[in-house]
Design a protein around this motif. Structure first.
Motif, PDB file in Angstrom:
ATOM      1  N   LEU A  28       0.836  -1.202   0.000  1.00 54.98           N
ATOM      2  CA  LEU A  28       0.000   0.000   0.000  1.00 54.98           C
ATOM      3  C   LEU A  28       0.875   1.258   0.000  1.00 54.98           C
ATOM      4  N   ARG A  29       1.905   1.249   0.849  1.00 55.64           N
ATOM      5  CA  ARG A  29       2.792   2.405   0.898  1.00 55.64           C
ATOM      6  C   ARG A  29       3.505   2.623  -0.432  1.00 55.64           C
ATOM      7  N   LYS A  30       4.012   1.549  -1.019  1.00 61.76           N
ATOM      8  CA  LYS A  30       4.691   1.666  -2.303  1.00 61.76           C
ATOM      9  C   LYS A  30       3.729   2.120  -3.399  1.00 61.76           C
ATOM     10  N   ALA A  31       2.504   1.613  -3.371  1.00 66.09           N
ATOM     11  CA  ALA A  31       1.512   2.020  -4.372  1.00 66.09           C
ATOM     12  C   ALA A  31       1.150   3.487  -4.211  1.00 66.09           C
ATOM     13  N   GLN A  32       1.006   3.925  -2.970  1.00 64.70           N
ATOM     14  CA  GLN A  32       0.680   5.330  -2.735  1.00 64.70           C
ATOM     15  C   GLN A  32       1.833   6.247  -3.145  1.00 64.70           C
ATOM     16  N   GLU A  33       3.062   5.802  -2.883  1.00 63.86           N
ATOM     17  CA  GLU A  33       4.219   6.599  -3.298  1.00 63.86           C
ATOM     18  C   GLU A  33       4.288   6.708  -4.819  1.00 63.86           C
ATOM     19  N   ARG A  34       4.062   5.604  -5.485  1.00 69.65           N
ATOM     20  CA  ARG A  34       4.093   5.635  -6.957  1.00 69.65           C
ATOM     21  C   ARG A  34       2.930   6.465  -7.498  1.00 69.65           C
ATOM     22  N   ALA A  35       1.752   6.333  -6.915  1.00 69.15           N
ATOM     23  CA  ALA A  35       0.592   7.112  -7.367  1.00 69.15           C
ATOM     24  C   ALA A  35       0.831   8.601  -7.157  1.00 69.15           C
ATOM     25  N   HIS A  36       1.528   8.941  -6.091  1.00 69.50           N
ATOM     26  CA  HIS A  36       1.846  10.354  -5.825  1.00 69.50           C
ATOM     27  C   HIS A  36       2.735  10.928  -6.926  1.00 69.50           C
ATOM     28  N   ILE A  37       3.734  10.148  -7.357  1.00 66.30           N
ATOM     29  CA  ILE A  37       4.623  10.586  -8.432  1.00 66.30           C
ATOM     30  C   ILE A  37       3.860  10.684  -9.747  1.00 66.30           C
ATOM     31  N   LEU A  38       3.030   9.697 -10.031  1.00 67.01           N
ATOM     32  CA  LEU A  38       2.247   9.736 -11.270  1.00 67.01           C
ATOM     33  C   LEU A  38       1.289  10.927 -11.286  1.00 67.01           C
ATOM     34  N   GLN A  39       0.785  11.232 -10.115  1.00 66.20           N
ATOM     35  CA  GLN A  39      -0.089  12.418 -10.030  1.00 66.20           C
ATOM     36  C   GLN A  39       0.684  13.682 -10.393  1.00 66.20           C
ATOM     37  N   GLY A  40       1.946  13.772  -9.970  1.00 68.28           N
ATOM     38  CA  GLY A  40       2.799  14.891 -10.342  1.00 68.28           C
ATOM     39  C   GLY A  40       3.059  14.936 -11.831  1.00 68.28           C
ATOM     40  N   TYR A  41       3.282  13.736 -12.420  1.00 70.05           N
ATOM     41  CA  TYR A  41       3.466  13.673 -13.875  1.00 70.05           C
ATOM     42  C   TYR A  41       2.244  14.239 -14.605  1.00 70.05           C
ATOM     43  N   LEU A  42       1.070  13.808 -14.149  1.00 66.61           N
ATOM     44  CA  LEU A  42      -0.155  14.250 -14.818  1.00 66.61           C
ATOM     45  C   LEU A  42      -0.346  15.773 -14.691  1.00 66.61           C
ATOM     46  N   ILE A  43       0.012  16.319 -13.529  1.00 63.88           N
ATOM     47  CA  ILE A  43      -0.081  17.777 -13.354  1.00 63.88           C
ATOM     48  C   ILE A  43       0.874  18.474 -14.312  1.00 63.88           C
ATOM     49  N   ALA A  44       2.095  17.931 -14.407  1.00 61.59           N
ATOM     50  CA  ALA A  44       3.092  18.541 -15.288  1.00 61.59           C
ATOM     51  C   ALA A  44       2.655  18.461 -16.739  1.00 61.59           C
ATOM     52  N   LEU A  45       2.061  17.356 -17.130  1.00 64.65           N
ATOM     53  CA  LEU A  45       1.612  17.206 -18.513  1.00 64.65           C
ATOM     54  C   LEU A  45       0.442  18.141 -18.811  1.00 64.65           C
ATOM     55  N   ALA A 101       4.789  27.124  -8.217  1.00 64.37           N
ATOM     56  CA  ALA A 101       3.974  27.529  -9.373  1.00 64.37           C
ATOM     57  C   ALA A 101       2.490  27.544  -9.055  1.00 64.37           C
ATOM     58  N   GLY A 102       2.096  27.013  -7.895  1.00 65.13           N
ATOM     59  CA  GLY A 102       0.689  27.020  -7.517  1.00 65.13           C
ATOM     60  C   GLY A 102      -0.113  25.848  -8.030  1.00 65.13           C
ATOM     61  N   TRP A 103       0.543  24.794  -8.518  1.00 63.16           N
ATOM     62  CA  TRP A 103      -0.192  23.605  -9.043  1.00 63.16           C
ATOM     63  C   TRP A 103      -0.331  22.492  -7.994  1.00 63.16           C
ATOM     64  N   GLY A 104       0.240  22.740  -6.814  1.00 61.73           N
ATOM     65  CA  GLY A 104       0.155  21.723  -5.761  1.00 61.73           C
ATOM     66  C   GLY A 104       1.214  20.637  -5.857  1.00 61.73           C
ATOM     67  N   ILE A 105       2.322  20.940  -6.475  1.00 60.98           N
ATOM     68  CA  ILE A 105       3.408  19.968  -6.625  1.00 60.98           C
ATOM     69  C   ILE A 105       4.335  20.074  -5.420  1.00 60.98           C
ATOM     70  N   ASP A 106       4.652  18.943  -4.769  1.00 57.86           N
ATOM     71  CA  ASP A 106       5.577  18.966  -3.639  1.00 57.86           C
ATOM     72  C   ASP A 106       6.991  18.625  -4.106  1.00 57.86           C
ATOM     73  N   GLU A 107       7.895  18.505  -3.154  1.00 57.38           N
ATOM     74  CA  GLU A 107       9.309  18.317  -3.491  1.00 57.38           C
ATOM     75  C   GLU A 107       9.567  16.993  -4.208  1.00 57.38           C
ATOM     76  N   ILE A 108       8.914  15.916  -3.729  1.00 52.41           N
ATOM     77  CA  ILE A 108       9.114  14.591  -4.349  1.00 52.41           C
ATOM     78  C   ILE A 108       8.624  14.600  -5.788  1.00 52.41           C
ATOM     79  N   GLN A 109       7.463  15.173  -6.007  1.00 49.16           N
ATOM     80  CA  GLN A 109       6.909  15.224  -7.365  1.00 49.16           C
ATOM     81  C   GLN A 109       7.770  16.110  -8.261  1.00 49.16           C
ATOM     82  N   ALA A 110       8.246  17.244  -7.721  1.00 52.12           N
ATOM     83  CA  ALA A 110       9.077  18.151  -8.510  1.00 52.12           C
ATOM     84  C   ALA A 110      10.366  17.468  -8.944  1.00 52.12           C
ATOM     85  N   LYS A 111      10.974  16.718  -8.007  1.00 56.07           N
ATOM     86  CA  LYS A 111      12.206  16.009  -8.348  1.00 56.07           C
ATOM     87  C   LYS A 111      11.946  14.958  -9.428  1.00 56.07           C
ATOM     88  N   ALA A 112      10.829  14.232  -9.326  1.00 60.09           N
ATOM     89  CA  ALA A 112      10.486  13.228 -10.319  1.00 60.09           C
ATOM     90  C   ALA A 112      10.211  13.851 -11.682  1.00 60.09           C
TER      91      ALA A 112
END
Length: 880
Positions: free
Chosen positions: A378-395, A421-432
């Motif tokens: 669950l933790r790994k899935a949530q971590e991966r989903a968090h990164i994918l959510q950042g990807y989708l925001i960036a796209l 930038a105001g899109w709700g991206i945190d440090e982990i997502q920004a790095k990814a």
């Protein structure tokens, strides 16, 4: 100046700490004991491993020494384990590795070995530099999910590495493979069990937490040893299951073969667990040399890797195989006992556990593993989903993201720009996002990211549901256990033999009617009654038993597999045997020598058999009698109760006088009429009350007078006084026979000569058999050549007692009828279809008609003489 220098004064007592030696010894010994108990000798109740086994498997897993990869040298594995986890010497580690690869030591091997790993004869394995190993598939199931934080880790001996405290096994390893070890002040000896049975027991516990140990034993029946054998008695096993302490007796498996020379040999095909085959062979030879066991000519260990265990014990001609087998069980390791002592570590403390407690420990451990694995996933899935959510925001803001990155002087500045930038991206997502490859910016890659994100959200929902529901987790545990059973489960190897005082073994035997045949030379077998086809009178018959040239079938009858057979010998002894204990064979097989099944002397033979339903029924055995008759006309009656206590070496049923022998035994209720017939064609009928009951050691009284040495009694029947449906069937040597009404034989006193029952001529031959029949049975005629025919008794016509009868079977000139018997009518008779015999029957009917007319003339001439004999019978009868 040197004189002014003084040595530094020290007080030695300041460096000595006074302690109580008794308390110090106690503390030191307890510390040592706990170190041995926890760190070396006792297994953990969760995964069933001692530290050395756990470390070997973990090291192999870390080396990638999997079942689908190449073997690695054993020395490399030993060095890895010793250098990183287990600094206790290479020999102990290699011994552990070897044992886990030996299929005669482990019920389910955990290491796949290549090379010489020793054998069951005690030969040692090759050195570790010669052998190679890799993990077995079942061991990989014990290491599954170890990388998912399912178990705790601890520092190794030098604090340089981490090692697992316990393995996250999916296999109930402790019950399946067992364990043994000697600690300080305690020991453990846990026996192996069948994986399929243990899994079924675990599932039964999950379904019903209140299940009793007796109910669990329906699934986990008994230990199951890798070398097979027979578990002899279940009382000790039950004690072990109930309390954690018990005793199991195991016997090797053997059978008796007959060589071409006619000599018998005992072939041992399975030996008890951990028994050295060479040592067993040597022990048997030593017992023979010491004359402890007599009757063995030679013993040899013919075992090999391909055919398995085979120890051949050649017997002398006069030896009784059954006696020798019992002696081998008594004096050698062919019968061995094992103590059950289920001591294992639970929560770091040793505890003696019963079957249910062991299952509970494993299931609770699996529940903990499933929870920890689910939390990790669950933790790994949530971590991966968090990164994918950042990807989708960036796209979604691709142009702005590119502009911000290009405008940034450093990666850190670009990361800060994305976060602000105001899109709700945190440090982990920004790095990814900064590490995102340009090819992921295409439209197709964007769809893949979206699909992955959606599937992860579904997985997260399922995992959260699993964590929130204990029932779902138990269902998952059951599913994984079933997968283990399907993949690695197998059939039980060790048979279970119940003792007579434990339970009725008949409950485990299917009840069915079988045909029992005993040959003239004493070979016995049981065969399904369906194998005997029904034929019409006058047929040629079929081969009923393949015997030696000088042998023929002498006794043939039907009995239920749940009944007890009483065997009466010609010397007047009585033996007992359950029908299901008689070896099974097809219609053409020879069978087993009866001396090998009971302690029957070589110079004695079975002459009569009685079928008893239940010898423990007190009312039945006290109201029934055994009626015995001998060749010289002696008859004796004894209460059945005196034969209700079976003994292995038999009992005396009647005292036989010199020159006489027992020929028949019958079961009666005390209200029958007895008929005895002699070879010369005479028969007598008298009430059973004329024979008073006597003990087993009595001689008996005269039943019929035998005129000369050439004549003898050929049979005895008992007809109930109220039964009017019975007729008397007699058969002669040459195949002639007939049925006669019982009333044609006048009731007389015992001891007389009797009256004519068949007209004996050279054409008919002497009288060989007499039966009481109702017409609803089938008649089985057995010849000395082995030919048998089964025909309906209803097809045999009734005729006067002074006639010669009709032809029942066509036999060769040199052949003769050996025995007759009756079989109750079967529901579905198999009619002969091989050849048409209508023409033969027509010819035989003509012969029968002529014979009947001849019989009437002879009968009228003989009737006056018979009446004269009848008038003098009562005067001639006398008691012994």
């Amino acid at each position: 100046m040197e004189e002014n220098i003084k040595p530094l004064e020290t007080n030695d007592n300041d460096r000595i700490i006074q302690v109580n030696i008794e308390e110090q010894m106690k503390t030191a010994y307890i510390d040592y004991s706990m170190s041995v108990i926890v760190g070396r000798a006792l297994p953990d109740a969760r995964d069933g491993f001692k530290p050395v086994h756990r470390r070997v498997l973990y090291a192999m897993n870390e080396l990638g020494n999997f079942s689908n990869r190449a073997y690695k040298k054993s020395a490399r594995i030993v060095g890895e384990v010793m250098g990183k986890y287990h600094p206790h010497g290479d020999s102990s580690i290699y011994d552990t590795l070897v044992r886990m690869a030996q299929d005669w030591t482990m019920r389910y091997t955990m290491v796949d070995g290549q090379g010489n790993f020793g054998n069951q004869d005690g030969d040692p394995p090759a050195a570790m530099r010669y052998t190679e190993v890799r993990l077995h598939r079942i061991a990989e199931s014990m290491l599954d999910d170890i990388e998912k934080e399912t178990v705790d880790f601890q520092l190794n001996f030098d604090d340089s590495l981490q090692e697992p405290v316990v393995l996250p096994t999916r296999i109930p390893q402790l019950l399946v493979n067992g364990s043994s070890g000697i600690a300080v002040g305690m020991a453990t000896n846990m026996l192996p069990h069948n994986l399929s049975e243990v899994v079924d027991g675990c599932v039964a516990y999950i379904d019903n937490k209140e299940i009793t140990i007796e109910e669990l034993m329906v699934h986990v029946k008994a230990p199951d040893f890798p070398t097979g054998g027979i578990i002899y008695g279940m009382e000790g096993v039950k004690q072990g299951m109930m309390t954690g302490r018990g005793r199991v007796v195991v016997r090797g498996k053997c059978h008796v073969d007959t060589k071409a020379s006619g000599r018998e040999q005992i072939v041992i095909t399975e030996v008890p667990y951990q028994v050295n085959r060479d040592a067993l062979t040597d022990k048997i030879g030593q017992l023979v040399n010491d004359k402890t066991i007599e009757g063995i000519a030679h013993v040899n260990n013919e075992s090999n890797k391909r055919e398995g265990t085979r120890i051949v014990v050649d017997l002398r001609r006069d030896a009784v195989a059954n006696v020798i087998i019992n002696q081998l069980y008594k004096f050698t390791e062919l019968q061995t006992s094992y103590g059950i002592n289920n001591v294992a570590l639970t929560k770091g403390r040793p505890k003696t556990m019963n079957l249910k407690e062991l299952i509970v420990e494993f299931v609770d451990f699996r529940m903990d593993v499933v929870i920890r694995r689910t939390q990790y996933e669950l933790r790994k899935a949530q971590e991966r989903a968090h990164i994918l959510q950042g990807y989708l925001i960036a796209l979604d803001h691709l142009d702005e993201v590119i502009r911000l990155i290009r405008a940034s002087a450093t990666p850190d500045q670009a990361r800060e720009s994305l976060m602000n930038a105001g899109w709700g991206i945190d440090e982990i997502q920004a790095k990814a996002i900064l590490e995102l490859r340009l090819q992921r910016l295409t439209g197709m890659e964007r769809e893949k990211i979206k699909e992955e994100y959606d599937s992860l959200m579904q997985l997260i929902a399922r995992l959260q549901e699993l964590l929130g529901s204990e029932a779902l987790r138990y269902d998952l545990i059951k599913t994984e256990l079933q997968e283990v059973k399907d993949k690695f489960g197998d059939k039980r190897r060790s048979e279970i033999s119940f003792l007579s005082n434990e339970m009725r073994i008949e409950d485990l035997i299917e009840e069915e009617d079988v045909v029992i045949t005993i040959s003239h030379l004493g070979y016995i077998k049981r065969t399904s009654s369906d194998e005997y086809r029904q034929q019409k009178r006058g047929g040629r018959g079929s081969i009923g038993s393949r015997t030696r040239e000088e042998d023929f079938v002498e006794h043939l009858f039907v009995a239920s597999t749940h009944h007890t057979l009483m065997f009466f010998t010609e010397k007047g002894r009585c033996f007992w045997m359950k029908v299901y204990e008689i070896p099974e064979g097809d219609k053409t097989s020879k069978g087993r020598a009866i001396q090998n099944l009971m302690q029957l002397p070589q110079d004695d033979k079975v002459r009569a058999i009685i079928d008893i339903k239940d010898l423990s029924d007190k009312e039945y055995i006290n109201n029934h009698y055994i009626l015995l008759c001998t060749k010289r006309g002696i008859i004796k009656k004894t209460l059945l109760e005196e034969f209700s206590r079976p003994r292995a070496n038999g009992v005396n049923a009647i005292n036989i006088m010199e020159g006489d022998q027992l020929i028949e035994a019958r079961l009666t209720d005390g209200k029958c009429e007895v008929m005895m017939a002699v070879k010369s064609g005479r028969a007598i009928r008298f009430p059973e009350e004329k024979v008073r009951p006597t003990g087993r050691g009595a001689i008996g009284v005269f039943g019929i007078e035998v005129e000369d040495e050439k004549d003898e009694v050929i049979g005895m029947i008992c007809v109930h006084q109220d039964d009017t449906s019975k007729t008397i069937l007699v058969v002669s040597e040459k195949g002639f026979g007939k049925r006669t009404a019982v009333d044609e034989y006048r009731i007389t006193n015992r001891g007389g000569k009797g009256v004519k029952t068949i007209s004996v001529t050279d054409k008919t031959g002497s009288l060989v058999g007499i039966l009481d029949v109702s017409g609803k049975e089938d008649l089985v005629i057995t010849c000395k050549s082995g030919i048998t025919i089964r025909t309906s008794i209803a097809d045999i016509r009734e005729a006067g007692r002074a006639t010669q009868g009709v032809k029942l079977i066509r036999i060769d000139e040199k052949d003769e009828i050996a025995a007759i018997s009756k079989i109750q009518e079967q529901e579905e008779a198999i009619v002969l279809t091989e050849t048409s015999i209508d023409a033969e029957n027509e010819a035989l009917d003509k012969i029968e008609g002529a014979a009947a007319a001849e019989g009437e003339i002879v009968g009228n001439a003989d009737e006056a003489a018979d009446n004269q004999e009848d008038n003098t019978e009562e005067n001639n009868s006398e008691n012994l």
